[in-house]
Structure formats: C-alpha cells, structure tokens
Design an enzyme around this catalytic site. Structure first.
Site, PDB file in Angstrom:
ATOM      1  N   HIS A  20       0.808  -1.267  -0.008  1.00  0.00           N
ATOM      2  CA  HIS A  20       0.146   0.098  -0.121  1.00  0.00           C
ATOM      3  C   HIS A  20       0.788   1.264   0.043  1.00  0.00           C
ATOM      4  O   HIS A  20       1.985   1.055   0.130  1.00  0.00           O
ATOM      5  CB  HIS A  20      -1.148   0.284   1.227  1.00  0.00           C
ATOM      6  CG  HIS A  20      -0.569   0.006   2.526  1.00  0.00           C
ATOM      7  ND1 HIS A  20       0.620   0.762   2.938  1.00  0.00           N
ATOM      8  CD2 HIS A  20      -0.441  -1.136   3.327  1.00  0.00           C
ATOM      9  CE1 HIS A  20       0.844   0.509   4.328  1.00  0.00           C
ATOM     10  NE2 HIS A  20       0.404  -0.507   4.733  1.00  0.00           N
ATOM     11  N   CYS A 145      -4.519  -5.704  23.194  1.00  0.00           N
ATOM     12  CA  CYS A 145      -3.369  -5.596  22.521  1.00  0.00           C
ATOM     13  C   CYS A 145      -3.580  -4.231  21.694  1.00  0.00           C
ATOM     14  O   CYS A 145      -4.791  -4.060  21.255  1.00  0.00           O
ATOM     15  CB  CYS A 145      -3.211  -6.543  21.443  1.00  0.00           C
ATOM     16  SG  CYS A 145      -2.257  -5.955  19.792  1.00  0.00           S
ATOM     17  N   LYS A 300      -7.567  -1.688   6.826  1.00  0.00           N
ATOM     18  CA  LYS A 300      -8.690  -2.484   6.027  1.00  0.00           C
ATOM     19  C   LYS A 300      -9.825  -2.046   6.485  1.00  0.00           C
ATOM     20  O   LYS A 300     -10.881  -2.207   5.569  1.00  0.00           O
ATOM     21  CB  LYS A 300      -8.144  -4.051   5.918  1.00  0.00           C
ATOM     22  CG  LYS A 300      -7.342  -4.597   4.904  1.00  0.00           C
ATOM     23  CD  LYS A 300      -7.447  -6.118   4.795  1.00  0.00           C
ATOM     24  CE  LYS A 300      -5.935  -6.461   4.422  1.00  0.00           C
ATOM     25  NZ  LYS A 300      -5.742  -7.945   4.665  1.00  0.00           N
TER      26      LYS A 300
HETATM   27 ZN   LIG Z   1      -1.964  -7.751  18.619  1.00  0.00          ZN
END
Ligand SMILES: [Zn+2]
Length: 531
Positions: A20, A145, A300
C-alpha cells in the site's frame, strides 16, 4: 569525514497483505536518498525485499486455500513488481525464504547461543496471535493488544530467550554517544524513554507444535525462530555476511529506513543482536511517520488503504514521487488526499516549474530561433543579471537538507530558485527588451541566465523526479550519453550550456489537472461505496 560508501535499506515487507501507500513511501524515500548520495559522490548499495515467515502467513495462506510458500511467492511478486512502477532502483531484492538467508540466520543464532546469551526457560505470558509476540500487562490498552484490540491469551510454554537485558546499559550509552544513530530526534527520545524501564529478555523461538513456517533453530529442531529474529538478519545476509565482498565493503555504513511502528525491533532488538553476535553496529536508523488517509491511519477495516499503482496510473510516477517527498516532513505524519496531490501538481509542477520551462524556451525560439546566444559579460555585470549566486545557494541548501533526510526542505531549496527565476522574468520583461534593438545584448543575457538556471534545476530534481530530469536535459541538449545523472560537483560550475546550441521547442512537462473533475469523480466513488 564523509562516508564514501553507504548501504540503504527499506524494511523487508511482511507478505501478509498487498503493498500500500506506506510501503511505496518507504521505498521511494530510500530510493531518493540513494540517488542523492550517488549525486554526492557516494558509492551505494540499495536493498529491499520481503519477510515471509510466521503465523500470519500460515493463516493468510489457509484463508486462500494455498501453501505458505505459494502464498508468499504471490505476494512477494507484487512487491517486486511495484518497484519499477515507482521507478525504485534497488540493487537486490531479498526474501527470507532464500536458502542463503536461512544459512546466515543459523550462523547468527549459533554465535549468540555459543556465547551464552540464549537460554531455555519455561514461560507463562499473555500472547497476541496477531502480533506473534508476548505482551507485558503494562503494554496493553484496557487489557487488549494496542494493535489488534483483542485480549491476548495466556499461554505457557518452554522457549528460548535472548538476554537483551544484559545489553540495556550498553545500548543506552550507544544511543547517547552516537547522536545520528536514531533520527529524527523524537524517535531517539522515544527509544530512550522506553529503555528507562527494565528490558525484558526476548522470546526468540516458537515450538513446532504450534508453528512450523519458520527457520528451524540450529540448536533445537523442535523449534522455529521468532519472525523478527529471522527478518532483521536480512540486512547482513543480503550482503553475504560473514565473508561476502559486499559485507566487507558496505557494513556497517548503513542507513535503515523504517516507519515508526517498527522502531522497537530496529532500535532495540537489532543493535543488541549485532552486539551479542560480535558484529559491528549499523550506522543509522531513519524513522518516518504515517500517511493518514481520510483523516486516519490506513487500515483495511476503515477501507482507506491506498493502492500506489492506481495513484501512479492516474497522476504519473514523477508527480507521485514529488508529492510524497514534498508533502511529508520526514519523521512526522502527513495527510494523503487526491485534492492535495492535484493542488501540488497544478501549482508546484505545472505552474512553477512547467511554465517556467516552456516560457523560457518559447521566448528563446521567438527571439533567437531556439539558438542559445550566450551572456554578454559586460552587460551582465553592469545590470547584475547573473543568476549564479541564487543557483549556488539552491545547490548548497539542497545538499545540506538532503544529507539530513530533510527532503521537503531540499525540494523547497529548488523551488525557491524556481520562484526567483519566475520573478526574474517578470522584472526583466524579455518581451519589452525585444522591442528595442539596443536591448538585444540584455535580452541574450537574460535568456542565457534563465536557460542555465533550468540546467541546474533539471540536474537537482534527479533523485526525486528522474524521468522529468532526463526529459528536461534532453530538451536542453545536455543529457549524458548513457542518460546518467550529474553529480553535485558537475552541476556547480556556472555557464555550462554552450553558446550556439539550438534548443527545440519544449513539450509540456506537466499537464494541468482539472480539480473539479477529480473531486466530482471522488464524490461519485464515495457515494457508490455507501450504496
Ligand atoms: Zn496484537
């Protein structure tokens, strides 16, 4: 002392997704830096490639019902095919599935293992499968995360660990005593602030019971190597470490170009790995920011991932390269919109540079049938018509800024000179001079200075817009036989265009783009996407 040899790298791109805009930017930046250094008399080697191991590749391959190797082959090819589209001239393309690379990873692992800096231990921790790494509680955001927004799973397993903690003080000292090691400064500070906390040892293995797509550890065949430990080694395996000629020639004179999201592996793991393996530490890490599209980081899920091939199709390679290098202040984030590209093309390229080129050469045709008449030195002196001082300033400022990776400033120095030339035309009004026979020596002098100025501009834009540089030089009859660039030293002397040269009528360098058309096309696209 100026290094006479320099090794330039992009990160090796992870093949879990197609290339990209961000990848295109890093590659073009490293290409511009390489070409500039060549102009500055430096011998260069430019490496890019793909990173192909790890969990994410296995998952992506499964999604596409193919094998990891086949999947990696396909995506790696997309990255390779993008390089000529962007006019990026790399010397080598490395893949971490190359047998030569795997051999070097084994050598480095064995060296560190033999020195006692790798140990075996059982570990229970929070593991994010998306990131393929363990997290500390304090690194999580609301227990999730920070990159994937999912809660990591608690897993317990025995693994090999690399004693990074042992080298923490050494690294802090190395960063502090080598001010150019991590640039721009904000990223050096980011790493130093991270190093204020105790450094955890790095888990460098994954049991084959849950991952087989990796390089088997040379000292335990039940484990594969953690993907970063494998990937970072590409920078020396590509040069043929330990005995290869390229390695001897270029290492450690290295400039690594990376985006800010991978500063930790490059600024912490990599120098410590080199230190532990007894290899000289690379010279410098140059960190750039993100391109935001529609106001946020490309992703995305937002659907704002920009395909560089489509952009070059619409606007051309050189305008795209110019836009990226001019619009982003190296190190900071920048916004990508088609409106800003169009506005840069129309104002900087079509108007400032393109018009200057065609005005000067058209006037030279109108008054002298395209023949370069040369400056009348007496008139030039009497009326202070020489453009050699602003040209010299442009060259000096360009050199200074480009050496510091301040690409937008380097380009700014060229455009400053272009603006001086445009004003010079208005002030000296060649169309008025042409009306009076007595002013012909002045007219010759004015046009000669402008043509010389165009020569300087055509040479300086080379690293950013190589095709336009050559096109201008061909028109000015100064293109070298092999279409080679001019070095900064060769550009500098004033008065190189020879008297008597006949210059053809110019082609349009950059056609103007109809802003309304682009915006209405985008609006249509956006409304179609909503349906
Ligand atoms: Zn992660």
């Amino acid at each position: 002392m100026k290094p006479k040899k320099q090794f330039f790298t992009t990160p090796i791109y992870y093949v879990n997704a197609k290339p990209h805009l961000g990848h295109a930017y890093t590659s073009i930046t490293a290409d511009v830096a390489t070409r500039f250094n060549q102009m500055n008399g430096v011998e260069t080697f430019f490496l890019t490639g793909t990173d192909e191991h790890g969990d994410k590749i296995v998952q992506a391959a499964q999604d596409q019902k193919t094998t990891p190797k086949e999947y990696a082959d396909n995506i790696s090819k997309l990255f390779q095919d993008l390089l000529p589209v962007l006019n990026v001239k790399n010397d080598l393309f490395i893949r971490t599935t190359d047998p030569d690379h795997i051999k070097v990873v084994n050598t480095v692992l064995s060296k560190i293992y033999d020195s006692g800096d790798i140990y075996f231990s059982s570990y229970e921790g929070l593991y994010c499968f998306g990131c393929e790494r363990f997290y500390q509680e304090r690194e999580l955001v609301n227990g999730k995360c920070p990159d994937h927004g999912v809660a990591p799973k608690t897993i317990k397993e025995s693994n090999y660990f690399f004693k990074m903690s042992k080298y923490q003080e050494w690294l802090i000292n190395h960063i502090k005593t080598n001010p150019d090691f991590i640039t721009p400064t904000q990223y050096k500070n980011e790493i130093l602030s991270f190093l204020k906390e105790p450094l955890e040892d790095l888990c460098i293995s994954r049991p084959k019971s849950r991952l087989i797509w990796g390089i088997t550890l040379p000292f335990d065949e039940d484990y594969v190597t953690y993907v970063w430990f494998d990937a970072l080694v590409n920078y020396i395996s590509a040069l043929g470490y330990p005995d290869g000629d390229l390695f001897k020639k270029f290492w450690p004179g290295t400039r690594h170009f990376v985006a800010k999201d991978i500063i930790k592996p490059h600024g912490i793991y990599w120098p410590i790995m080199l230190k532990a393996a007894g290899i000289q530490i690379y010279n410098g890490l140059n960190v750039h920011g993100f391109w935001n599209v529609k106001g946020s980081k490309m992703s995305k899920s937002i659907g704002n991932v920009t395909d560089p091939i489509k952009v070059t199709d619409v606007y051309g390679i050189d305008p795209f390269r110019y836009f990226l290098m001019r619009e982003m202040v190296f190190g900071l984030d920048a916004n990508f919109t088609e409106e800003t590209i169009v506005s840069r093309i129309n104002s900087d390229l079509a108007n400032d540079l393109g018009n200057l080129f065609s005005r000067v050469l058209s006037m030279n045709h109108r008054y002298f049938d395209g023949e370069v008449k040369g400056a009348d030195t007496a008139v030039e002196k009497e009326k202070s018509l020489s453009l050699s001082s602003p040209a010299k300033k442009a060259i000096d400022d360009f050199k200074q800024a480009m050496s510091l990776c301040e690409f937008h400033k380097g380009i700014g120095a060229i455009w400053q000179f272009i603006s001086i030339m445009n004003k010079y035309i208005d002030t000296n009004a060649p169309w008025t001079l042409a009306k009076d026979e007595a002013n012909i020596p002045t007219l010759k002098t004015v046009l000669y200075n402008l043509i010389e100025g165009l020569r300087v501009v055509s040479c300086l834009i080379y690293p950013i817009m190589p095709e336009t540089s050559l096109k201008m030089q061909t028109t000015l009859c100064i293109a070298k036989d092999n279409n080679k660039f001019y070095t900064l030293e060769e550009i500098s002397p004033w008065g190189q265009i020879e008297k008597g040269t006949v210059i053809a009528k110019p082609d349009i360098l950059f056609p103007r783009i109809d802003t309304d058309k682009v915006i209405s096309k985008n609006n249509k696209k956006n409304s179609a996407a909503r349906c």
